[in-house]
Enzyme design. Sequence first.
Site, mmCIF file in Angstrom:
data_model
loop_
_atom_site.group_PDB
_atom_site.id
_atom_site.type_symbol
_atom_site.label_atom_id
_atom_site.label_comp_id
_atom_site.label_asym_id
_atom_site.label_seq_id
_atom_site.Cartn_x
_atom_site.Cartn_y
_atom_site.Cartn_z
ATOM 1 N N LEU A 68 -40.914 -4.082 -60.730
ATOM 2 C CA LEU A 68 -41.679 -3.115 -61.517
ATOM 3 C C LEU A 68 -43.178 -3.382 -61.479
ATOM 4 C CD1 LEU A 68 -39.345 -2.985 -64.667
ATOM 5 C CD2 LEU A 68 -39.321 -1.490 -62.648
ATOM 6 N N CYS A 69 -43.661 -3.933 -60.403
ATOM 7 C CA CYS A 69 -45.061 -4.341 -60.264
ATOM 8 C C CYS A 69 -45.832 -3.322 -59.428
ATOM 9 C CB CYS A 69 -45.095 -5.722 -59.591
ATOM 10 S SG CYS A 69 -46.734 -6.410 -59.312
ATOM 11 N N GLY A 70 -47.104 -3.254 -59.637
ATOM 12 C CA GLY A 70 -47.947 -2.410 -58.794
ATOM 13 C C GLY A 70 -47.936 -2.863 -57.341
ATOM 14 N N THR B 112 -45.151 -3.972 -55.866
ATOM 15 C CA THR B 112 -43.788 -3.839 -55.353
ATOM 16 C C THR B 112 -43.725 -3.133 -53.998
ATOM 17 O OG1 THR B 112 -42.915 -3.916 -57.603
ATOM 18 C CG2 THR B 112 -41.438 -3.060 -55.908
#
Length: 188
Positions: free
Chosen positions: A63-65, A67
């Site tokens: 759920l990371c920028g 990803t």
Amino acid sequence: MLNRRGFVSTALAAIAAPLATRAFAQASRIPAYAFSFPALSGEDIRLAAFSGRPFIVVNTASLCGYTPQYAGLQELWSEFRARGLTIIGVPSNDFGGQEPGGVTEISETAHHQYGVTFPITAKAVVVGPKAHPFYKWAAEARPKDVPRWNFHKYLIGRDGLIAEVFPSAVDPTDTRVKTAVAKALTES
């Protein structure tokens, strides 16, 4: 009282002793091949299986920028796999709680959403006192280059030691990464 020559000799000895100790510690340090990770699917990923070949260990999150770097990592692996490179993704919830899911959610993101075919480990801690032993080893070897966010990349050389470190903001397809990987693949 020390004369000038005695003073200089004592001073040089005081400087040389820590340097010699540090050089010995570096030379005697264990390689990354000593570690293993439980795989996302359950069996172990033993780094000794990659002995003599370079590989990248990267902490990941669904759920990371960053990803979308999964796609770049897959591209990098596809480009260099035949020459001996391996990439190992290590899901971690250490930064921003951005890997809250379990095996199913991690697999959905990595394998189905981004088409990852390189090895993925079970979720692990990558910073702090409860960090996985590989990450403790890496922090000791390169204390200024510890992960500060998701998608921090360690390139391990053929000798099993850290060859390069790339922070999260450096995309896996960046020329600096590809150049370092190519160099690691050609070094003996």
